[in-house]
Write a protein that holds these residues in place. Structure first.
Motif, mmCIF file in Angstrom:
data_model
loop_
_atom_site.group_PDB
_atom_site.id
_atom_site.type_symbol
_atom_site.label_atom_id
_atom_site.label_comp_id
_atom_site.label_asym_id
_atom_site.label_seq_id
_atom_site.Cartn_x
_atom_site.Cartn_y
_atom_site.Cartn_z
ATOM 1 N N TYR A 1 0.722 -1.181 -0.092
ATOM 2 C CA TYR A 1 0.035 -0.051 -0.067
ATOM 3 C C TYR A 1 0.946 1.232 -0.078
ATOM 4 O O TYR A 1 1.957 1.315 0.477
ATOM 5 C CB TYR A 1 -0.837 0.107 1.057
ATOM 6 C CG TYR A 1 -0.279 0.212 2.596
ATOM 7 C CD1 TYR A 1 -0.037 1.431 2.989
ATOM 8 C CD2 TYR A 1 -0.169 -0.952 3.397
ATOM 9 C CE1 TYR A 1 0.614 1.551 4.382
ATOM 10 C CE2 TYR A 1 0.559 -0.661 4.526
ATOM 11 C CZ TYR A 1 0.762 0.335 5.007
ATOM 12 O OH TYR A 1 1.242 0.664 6.297
ATOM 13 N N SER B 1 -3.748 3.573 -0.908
ATOM 14 C CA SER B 1 -4.098 2.549 -1.990
ATOM 15 C C SER B 1 -3.352 1.508 -2.071
ATOM 16 O O SER B 1 -2.202 1.317 -1.687
ATOM 17 C CB SER B 1 -3.285 3.550 -3.249
ATOM 18 O OG SER B 1 -3.844 4.768 -3.570
ATOM 19 N N THR C 1 3.111 -1.475 -11.076
ATOM 20 C CA THR C 1 2.056 -1.717 -10.177
ATOM 21 C C THR C 1 0.770 -1.180 -10.693
ATOM 22 O O THR C 1 0.592 -0.427 -11.462
ATOM 23 C CB THR C 1 2.506 -0.517 -9.052
ATOM 24 O OG1 THR C 1 2.731 0.669 -9.505
ATOM 25 C CG2 THR C 1 3.742 -0.784 -8.219
ATOM 26 N N LEU D 1 -1.973 -1.773 -3.791
ATOM 27 C CA LEU D 1 -1.453 -2.008 -5.218
ATOM 28 C C LEU D 1 -0.932 -3.484 -5.156
ATOM 29 O O LEU D 1 -0.438 -3.835 -4.338
ATOM 30 C CB LEU D 1 -0.180 -1.175 -5.178
ATOM 31 C CG LEU D 1 -0.164 0.322 -4.954
ATOM 32 C CD1 LEU D 1 1.320 1.135 -4.970
ATOM 33 C CD2 LEU D 1 -1.334 1.010 -6.048
ATOM 34 N N ARG E 1 -8.956 1.613 -3.232
ATOM 35 C CA ARG E 1 -8.807 2.846 -2.188
ATOM 36 C C ARG E 1 -9.137 2.551 -0.857
ATOM 37 O O ARG E 1 -10.592 2.279 -0.852
ATOM 38 C CB ARG E 1 -9.406 4.126 -2.937
ATOM 39 C CG ARG E 1 -8.949 4.067 -4.291
ATOM 40 C CD ARG E 1 -7.834 4.980 -4.470
ATOM 41 N NE ARG E 1 -8.009 6.408 -4.155
ATOM 42 C CZ ARG E 1 -6.977 7.409 -4.161
ATOM 43 N NH1 ARG E 1 -5.679 6.914 -4.183
ATOM 44 N NH2 ARG E 1 -7.253 8.505 -3.703
ATOM 45 N N GLU F 1 -3.355 -0.287 -9.104
ATOM 46 C CA GLU F 1 -4.134 0.024 -7.686
ATOM 47 C C GLU F 1 -5.324 -0.853 -7.901
ATOM 48 O O GLU F 1 -5.785 -1.044 -9.062
ATOM 49 C CB GLU F 1 -4.614 1.336 -7.954
ATOM 50 C CG GLU F 1 -5.465 1.747 -6.640
ATOM 51 C CD GLU F 1 -5.857 3.179 -6.673
ATOM 52 O OE1 GLU F 1 -5.243 3.968 -5.890
ATOM 53 O OE2 GLU F 1 -6.820 3.471 -7.234
#
Length: 306
Positions: free
Chosen positions: A146, A273, A161, A275, A166, A163
């Motif tokens: 993250y 975030s 990476t 990832l 969130r 995402e």
């Protein structure tokens, strides 16, 4: 072009401290090790090891070559192992890293999905800085990590990476706290907590903590960090006991925490975030096919949380 045997010889000398020891380690003759090292000297244009009566050590050029060469040897070993596993068992094994909170919430679903695809996971639980290092050195095929705003992760340029979530932060308050009656906590209300005792992560450089500390510092406040722990259950117990206030990501929360009230922080920057990070291979600069399947499973596990 570098011969893999040259890198193997260099690695063995580094491990054993002598050419004789390297030969013994590799099961080669000493002249064979010397041959590959001298060829490597010729390609580089400089000596890669220092020789003395006390043994052998790598020159600065040799250290640089070994650092890069370890990745090449790791990838080669991995490619052979994957091919053998697929041939023998019809399955592929991936080294997969995750931090504990994500493991608790996502790993069961991820494993169930990839098992159906013929992928086995060797899961490693680490904190994010260690996961970043392992991915950079290609010791992991993929990892969930993250990041938070203004605190970028130190990935190398060949790491991809993506995402997948969130994850907003939640303020953890004891029941009966003056702010507990609010449906959400805006920045102004949050700053009224500058005089409270706070509980933060055990690591002093935790990026989520830094994000909160920076927000208060911009308003001229210094927080009293009274307790540190990485165990969310311990943290919630401390909050319930009115020993501190804290925060946690929504992913780490469950519906009920006796004695604790969780409130969303109405501030867009108070979010992390999640990832997927993986080395990119080949001309297409994409992760391997198995890692891409793993990424889809991670997205599926994240979607199931809603």
């Amino acid at each position: 072009m570098i011969d893999l045997r040259q890198l193997q010889a260099l690695r063995a000398v580094h491990a054993e401290g002598s050419v004789t020891g390297a030969a013994r380690r590799l099961g080669w003759s000493q002249p064979t090790v010397d041959y590959h090292l001298k060829n490597l000297d010729g390609q580089v244009g400089a000596a890669v090891i220092n020789r003395s009566s006390r043994g052998s050590s790598l020159t600065p050029v040799g250290v640089l070559l070994l650092d890069r060469g370890e990745e090449i040897l790791t990838l080669t070993d991995r490619a052979l192992r994957d091919a053998r596993e697929l041939t023998q068992m019809g399955r592929v094994r991936l080294r997969f890293g995750t931090f504990p909170t994500a493991a608790a919430k996502l790993l069961p679903s991820i494993v169930a999905q990839v098992t159906e695809l013929g992928i086995e996971l060797d899961a490693v639980l680490e904190e994010v800085p260690q996961l970043v290092e392992h991915v950079n050195r290609r010791q992991l095929d993929a990892a969930i990590v993250y990041s938070v705003p203004d605190h970028e992760l130190a990935f190398r340029s060949d790491i991809v990476t993506t995402e997948v979530l969130r994850d907003p932060l939640m303020l953890a308050l004891p029941e009966g706290h003056p702010l507990a009656a609010r449906a959400a906590i805006d920045r102004a209300a949050l700053l009224t907590l500058s005089g409270e005792r706070w509980l933060f992560a055990a690591a002093w450089d935790d990026p989520m903590d830094a994000m909160v500390i920076d927000a208060f510092a911009q308003a001229g406040h210094t927080l009293d960090v009274a307790i540190r722990t990485d165990d969310f259950q311990v943290m919630l117990g401390m909050v319930a006991a009115r020993m501190a206030v804290s925060f946690l990501p929504r992913l780490a929360s469950t519906r009920e925490h006796p004695g604790v009230v969780l409130r969303p922080i109405d501030e867009p920057s108070f979010v992390r975030s999640l990832l997927i990070a993986a080395p990119a291979d080949g001309a297409g600069k994409q992760p391997s096919a198995a890692v891409r399947q793993l990424a889809e499973a991670i997205r599926g596990a994240v979607s199931a949380l809603d």
